[in-house]
Design a protein around this motif. Structure first.
Motif, PDB file in Angstrom:
ATOM      1  N   ILE A 112       0.973  -1.272   0.240  1.00 23.26           N
ATOM      2  CA  ILE A 112       0.216  -0.158   0.675  1.00 23.26           C
ATOM      3  C   ILE A 112       0.735   1.730   0.685  1.00 23.26           C
ATOM      4  O   ILE A 112       0.438   2.430  -1.111  1.00 23.26           O
ATOM      5  CB  ILE A 112      -0.906  -0.203   0.939  1.00 23.26           C
ATOM      6  N   ALA A 113       1.652   1.622   1.018  1.00 21.54           N
ATOM      7  CA  ALA A 113       2.570   2.248   0.686  1.00 21.54           C
ATOM      8  C   ALA A 113       3.814   2.199  -0.260  1.00 21.54           C
ATOM      9  O   ALA A 113       3.416   3.255  -0.759  1.00 21.54           O
ATOM     10  CB  ALA A 113       3.821   2.021   2.105  1.00 21.54           C
ATOM     11  N   LYS A 116       1.282   4.361  -2.868  1.00 20.19           N
ATOM     12  CA  LYS A 116       0.325   5.519  -2.505  1.00 20.19           C
ATOM     13  C   LYS A 116       2.001   6.383  -2.603  1.00 20.19           C
ATOM     14  O   LYS A 116       1.905   7.717  -2.705  1.00 20.19           O
ATOM     15  CB  LYS A 116       0.290   5.402  -0.835  1.00 20.19           C
ATOM     16  N   GLY A 117       3.110   5.765  -3.814  1.00 16.71           N
ATOM     17  CA  GLY A 117       4.272   6.633  -3.884  1.00 16.71           C
ATOM     18  C   GLY A 117       5.498   6.868  -1.460  1.00 16.71           C
ATOM     19  O   GLY A 117       6.035   7.841  -1.492  1.00 16.71           O
ATOM     20  N   TYR A 118       4.759   5.890  -0.766  1.00 15.92           N
ATOM     21  CA  TYR A 118       5.442   6.685   0.406  1.00 15.92           C
ATOM     22  C   TYR A 118       6.440   5.447   1.076  1.00 15.92           C
ATOM     23  O   TYR A 118       6.745   4.487  -0.215  1.00 15.92           O
ATOM     24  CB  TYR A 118       4.200   6.278   1.450  1.00 15.92           C
ATOM     25  N   GLU A 119       7.643   6.342   1.422  1.00 15.91           N
ATOM     26  CA  GLU A 119       8.321   5.341   1.837  1.00 15.91           C
ATOM     27  C   GLU A 119       7.742   4.820   3.517  1.00 15.91           C
ATOM     28  O   GLU A 119       8.336   5.682   4.532  1.00 15.91           O
ATOM     29  CB  GLU A 119       9.876   6.419   2.086  1.00 15.91           C
ATOM     30  N   MET A 120       7.219   4.266   3.279  1.00 19.17           N
ATOM     31  CA  MET A 120       7.111   3.754   5.179  1.00 19.17           C
ATOM     32  C   MET A 120       8.102   4.054   5.967  1.00 19.17           C
ATOM     33  O   MET A 120       8.606   3.129   6.005  1.00 19.17           O
ATOM     34  CB  MET A 120       6.132   1.859   4.871  1.00 19.17           C
TER      35      MET A 120
ATOM     36  N   TYR B 128       2.779   5.137   8.669  1.00 20.94           N
ATOM     37  CA  TYR B 128       3.434   5.882   8.024  1.00 20.94           C
ATOM     38  C   TYR B 128       4.828   6.009   7.393  1.00 20.94           C
ATOM     39  O   TYR B 128       4.703   5.265   7.692  1.00 20.94           O
ATOM     40  CB  TYR B 128       3.940   6.406  10.638  1.00 20.94           C
ATOM     41  N   ILE B 130       6.520   8.700   4.200  1.00 25.83           N
ATOM     42  CA  ILE B 130       6.625  10.039   4.226  1.00 25.83           C
ATOM     43  C   ILE B 130       6.710   9.793   1.957  1.00 25.83           C
ATOM     44  O   ILE B 130       6.586   8.970   1.986  1.00 25.83           O
ATOM     45  CB  ILE B 130       8.917   9.960   3.965  1.00 25.83           C
TER      46      ILE B 130
END
Lengths: 140, 140
Positions: A112-113, A116-120, B128, B130
């Motif tokens: 999922i991260a 969404k383009g997130y660095e978890m 959580y 970035i």
DNA sequence: GTTGGAAATGCGAAACTCTATCATTTCACT
DNA sequence: AGTGAAATGATAGAGTTTCGCATTTCCAAC
């Protein structure tokens, strides 16, 4: 000699820090608030200022010795890091806490991260419910 | 006529409650603390006491009109229930909040609760990390 | 429409958790 | 042992949320 553990963590081996670490290791209760630790140590005859408890637990968290949880709003709960990563399932009636680890969920979170383009960096998962005991006794 | 919504929820249709409900519906911001709501309504010319905001949001939560989140320790965030259930992924740098829904995770949670003998009532999942913007700008 | 009483509101005080300040003490190293 | 840096303890303070109580508002019955 726990003072080695503290040194390794980059913390000066002071008496309060040693006492708190020993206390956490000896405690049967895995999850405690700062206030819990303070009171329990007082009863044990180990007097450490409440402000120091807060400071030290925060330092322990930064050093990776303990994990801070937010089971419910209002106060942090701390858990000594021993054993491996796990999440928690809590009883809304009696406050009981159980632990679990689910590889499928862990993997999905990363997916999922990524999607969404997130660095978890971290995650928190709490399942709330009614534990077996409370279901049986049918408490409201 | 929102007063019907309140009646349906078992709440007397008072002016403050109507104002708060309308405000939440009109707001572009999906997640707000009680203080946020209080200040924003003040600027809007709708003066409602802070204690009332807290009380009403708690009642709305009990009535299923809003959901209370614990994004980080220290204060609750409220979200109007519209659309379907989802979880949240948050940026630790800028506070951005995105939403997601993962059927696999939802199902695993039920399985875990069942395996542990719990009757699941709720769950909270926060990832959580970035966010894409902060990763690009490489802020520390 | 009034009106009576229950329920809700608003205000300030208080509770609660946690952090900051700062004088005093402790630790680690010569 | 002596010295300087770091840690501690006590208390005050900050921030969020709740409580208590006088006043106001809602609503249903007259």
């Amino acid at each position: 000699m726990e003072s080695q553990d503290l040194k390794k963590a980059g913390l000066k081996a002071t008496l309060p820090r040693l006492k708190i670490l020993k206390f956490l290791e000896a405690s049967q209760v895995r999850h405690m608030s700062a206030e819990d630790v303070y009171k329990a140590m007082l009863e044990n005859g180990d007097e450490v200022g409440l402000a120091t408890i807060y400071r030290v637990l925060t330092q322990f968290e930064a050093a990776g010795l303990v994990t801070r949880h937010h089971f419910d709003e209002g106060h942090s709960m701390f858990e000594l890091n021993q054993g491996s990563h796990h999440d928690h399932i809590l009883c809304v009636k009696c406050g009981r806490v159980d632990e679990f680890m689910d590889p499928v969920i862990e993997e999905q979170q990363h997916k999922i991260a990524e999607a969404k383009g997130y660095e978890m960096t971290d995650h928190a998962l709490y399942i709330y419910g009614i534990c077996p005991n409370c279901r049986k006794s049918g408490k409201k």
